[in-house]
Design an enzyme around this catalytic site. Structure first.
Site, PDB file in Angstrom:
ATOM      1  N   ASN A 150       0.807  -1.229   0.000  1.00 27.57           N
ATOM      2  CA  ASN A 150       0.000   0.000   0.000  1.00 27.57           C
ATOM      3  C   ASN A 150       0.838   1.275   0.000  1.00 27.57           C
ATOM      4  O   ASN A 150       0.487   2.254  -0.666  1.00 27.57           O
ATOM      5  CB  ASN A 150      -1.007  -0.017   1.152  1.00 27.57           C
ATOM      6  CG  ASN A 150      -0.355  -0.049   2.504  1.00 27.57           C
ATOM      7  OD1 ASN A 150       0.688  -0.677   2.696  1.00 27.57           O
ATOM      8  ND2 ASN A 150      -0.943   0.623   3.460  1.00 27.57           N
ATOM      9  N   GLU A 248       3.437  -5.528  12.239  1.00 28.41           N
ATOM     10  CA  GLU A 248       2.495  -4.419  12.039  1.00 28.41           C
ATOM     11  C   GLU A 248       1.401  -4.939  11.129  1.00 28.41           C
ATOM     12  O   GLU A 248       1.637  -5.175   9.942  1.00 28.41           O
ATOM     13  CB  GLU A 248       3.203  -3.230  11.383  1.00 28.41           C
ATOM     14  CG  GLU A 248       4.330  -2.640  12.205  1.00 28.41           C
ATOM     15  CD  GLU A 248       3.862  -2.005  13.491  1.00 28.41           C
ATOM     16  OE1 GLU A 248       2.672  -1.640  13.593  1.00 28.41           O
ATOM     17  OE2 GLU A 248       4.675  -1.904  14.417  1.00 28.41           O
ATOM     18  N   CYS A 282      -3.336   1.542   6.299  1.00 28.28           N
ATOM     19  CA  CYS A 282      -3.754   0.788   7.487  1.00 28.28           C
ATOM     20  C   CYS A 282      -4.338   1.717   8.542  1.00 28.28           C
ATOM     21  O   CYS A 282      -4.994   1.254   9.468  1.00 28.28           O
ATOM     22  CB  CYS A 282      -2.559   0.025   8.051  1.00 28.28           C
ATOM     23  SG  CYS A 282      -1.145   1.092   8.329  1.00 28.28           S
ATOM     24  N   GLU A 461       7.172   0.282  15.995  1.00 26.05           N
ATOM     25  CA  GLU A 461       8.234   0.823  15.156  1.00 26.05           C
ATOM     26  C   GLU A 461       8.421   2.296  15.523  1.00 26.05           C
ATOM     27  O   GLU A 461       7.687   2.835  16.340  1.00 26.05           O
ATOM     28  CB  GLU A 461       7.844   0.689  13.679  1.00 26.05           C
ATOM     29  CG  GLU A 461       7.708  -0.763  13.249  1.00 26.05           C
ATOM     30  CD  GLU A 461       7.481  -0.926  11.739  1.00 26.05           C
ATOM     31  OE1 GLU A 461       6.524  -0.351  11.216  1.00 26.05           O
ATOM     32  OE2 GLU A 461       8.285  -1.639  11.105  1.00 26.05           O
TER      33      GLU A 461
END
Ligand code: NAD
Length: 480
Positions: A150, A248, A282, A461
């Site tokens: 994405n 993630e 996301c 992260e």
């Protein structure tokens, strides 16, 4: 037709078994290049290169490593137009989005971690009259980085940069659906003077090359961004080998709008948080909850704005939405619109494909879609669609909206619109999410922890979190 290659040991090489897969241009629906479908043999070659490079890279001073990474950042910036065009073509996103978001962010990711590592300090703990502990932070060795389609270079570099900055050698795999900018990155690394074998970029499908990276015994950690199901598989595979894992994963984020918000600001931001990158971020807020007193006002104004939103081919400078990433993904998104109707939802706008003219007639274009009238716990409101589809639902109380917002298996991000300070804090405290944006969306400070709770992932992260993930602490105690 152009054939991409793997980047191993500082050289572009063909996959050992000679297998290739098609790479489609979402804007036209046509194949425009071939990419290696690498396998365990290619991974072995990359691991051997990384093993050879590790003593060199990890022994370089932090300043030397930092300088190489700054040059990578500058190298991408110098070739901005080429990277922007490649990202937009590969993914289907508007050129303007790649130019304003994706590629500048990849430049920042390298620059941020190139400089962060200089300021990364380890701890010491003094024990009164007894002695002192100091904690060293050592690179792990060889790490695997696997990223989705994405935000291709944006998310690829978000993993690779901290891994490299902290002295690791990397075997990385971009999504097979959007490999092109990662392919170009090899050249930039070479020009920046990165020693051969430090970063190895392999292309191909998850089940072949991705799986081989995860299973390789010399790969000490996996940093993965992608779907929850894939994350689950990776966790199951890597756990018995005691690999460090950063996952993630998916999201189904709530966007909660109270009647006292700044309406115009909320409305324009909600348009972005719903449909930016064709809703394929996301962090998009796909479940919009609106306090009942402004529900009808919001619905009318929002639907009007959505109807005025231009869907067009990526190089059209008026395009706000481009093509979604692939035919299977377009079909998946459309199947959720059908499901929503079966579940009793009303499509207020959109819900169909857009057929463009000429060379774009087979591209994967969808009208942005708004659906109302669904129960909070129906499948449409619980499962990740990851496309330009949002639902709107009224609510009456804080308790009710919190219950609905927290009802999914996910917990990545959330957005909250209110001018009531106490309520903002109260809600932020109670929302199940790793990230809460109040009166804003997608404002990113690269120092902050990034990631989700529940099925949205494990670990964080960003900033020190990433540098800690990619290093192993070793505590040394000295007695007085
Ligand atoms: P995906 O899980 O299908 O693929 C992600 C990557 O994993 C790809 O490179 C793929 O080839 C690889 N892969 C697939 N199977 C594998 C296996 N068995 N072993 C190793 N690697 C494997 O996800 P996708 O469709 O590319 O991306 C969309 C998903 O990513 C959505 O669920 C979205 O929410 C999520 N995402 C999450 C974040 C976040 O930060 N939490 C960011 C972006 C996207």
């Amino acid at each position: 037709m152009e054939k991409l290659k793997n980047f191993i040991d500082g050289k572009y090489v063909e996959p050992i078994a000679g297998n290739y897969i098609d790479n489609y241009e979402p804007a036209t629906g046509k194949v425009y290049c071939l990419i290696p479908n690498s396998d365990a043999q290619d991974v072995e070659m990359a691991v051997q290169a990384a093993e050879k490079a590790f003593p060199i890279w990890s022994a370089m001073s932090t300043e030397e490593r930092s300088a190489v990474m700054v040059r990578i950042s500058e190298g991408i910036e110098r070739r901005m137009d080429e990277f922007v065009a490649a990202e937009s073509r590969d993914n289907g996103k508007p050129l303007t989005l790649a130019a304003h978001v994706d590629i500048p962010r990849a430049v920042s990711n390298f620059h941020f971690f190139a400089t962060a590592i200089i300021h990364f300090a380890s701890e010491s703990h003094y024990m009164e009259g007894v002695g002192v502990n100091y904690t060293m932070r050592k690179p792990l060795g060889i790490v695997g980085c696997i990223s989705p389609w994405n935000l291709p270079l944006y998310l690829f570099s978000w993993k690779i940069a901290p891994a490299l900055a902290s002295g690791n050698c990397v075997v990385a795999k971009p999504s097979e659906i959007t490999p092109y900018t990662a392919y170009l990155l090899g050249q930039v690394c070479k020009e920046a003077g990165m020693p051969d074998g430090v970063l190895n970029i392999l292309h191909g499908e998850g089940g072949s090359v991705g799986d081989a990276i995860v299973k390789h015994p010399k790969v000490k950690a996996i940093s993965f961004t992608g779907g929850t199901k894939t994350g689950e598989y990776i966790a199951r595979t890597a756990a018995p080998m005691f690999k460090k894992l950063s996952l993630e994963l998916g999201g189904k984020n709530p966007n909660i709008i109270f009647a006292d918000c700044d309406f115009d600001d909320m409305l324009s931001t909600t348009l972005r948080s719903s449909f930016a990158n064709q809703g394929q971020i996301c962090l998009c807020g796909s479940r919009i909850f609106v306090e009942r007193p402004i529900y009808e006002k919001f619905k009318k104004a929002f639907v009007e704005k959505v109807e005025n939103t231009v869907v067009s081919y990526p190089t059209d400078k008026h395009a706000k939405l481009g093509a979604v990433v692939s035919k299977p993904h377009m079909e998946k998104v459309m199947s959720y619109v059908e499901l929503a109707k079966e579940e009793g939802g009303t499509v207020l706008t959109g819900g169909h494909r857009v057929i463009m003219e000429g060379e774009y007639s087979e591209g994967y274009y969808l009208r942005p879609t708004v659906i109302e009238g669904l129960a909070y716990d129906c499948r449409t409101n619980q499962e990740e669609i990851f496309g330009p589809v949002v639902t709107i639902t009224p609510f009456d109380t804080e308790e009710e909206v919190l219950m609905m917002a927290n009802s999914t298996q996910y917990g990545l991000s959330s957005t909250l619109w209110t001018n009531d300070l106490k309520r903002a804090h109260r809600m932020a405290d109670k929302i199940h999410a790793g990230i809460v944006w109040i009166n804003s969306w997608l404002v990113r400070d690269l120092r902050t922890p990034f990631g989700g709770v529940k099925a949205s992932g494990v670990g964080r992260e960003g900033g020190w979190e990433a540098l800690r993930f990619f290093t192993e602490p070793k505590n040394v105690f000295i007695k007085y």
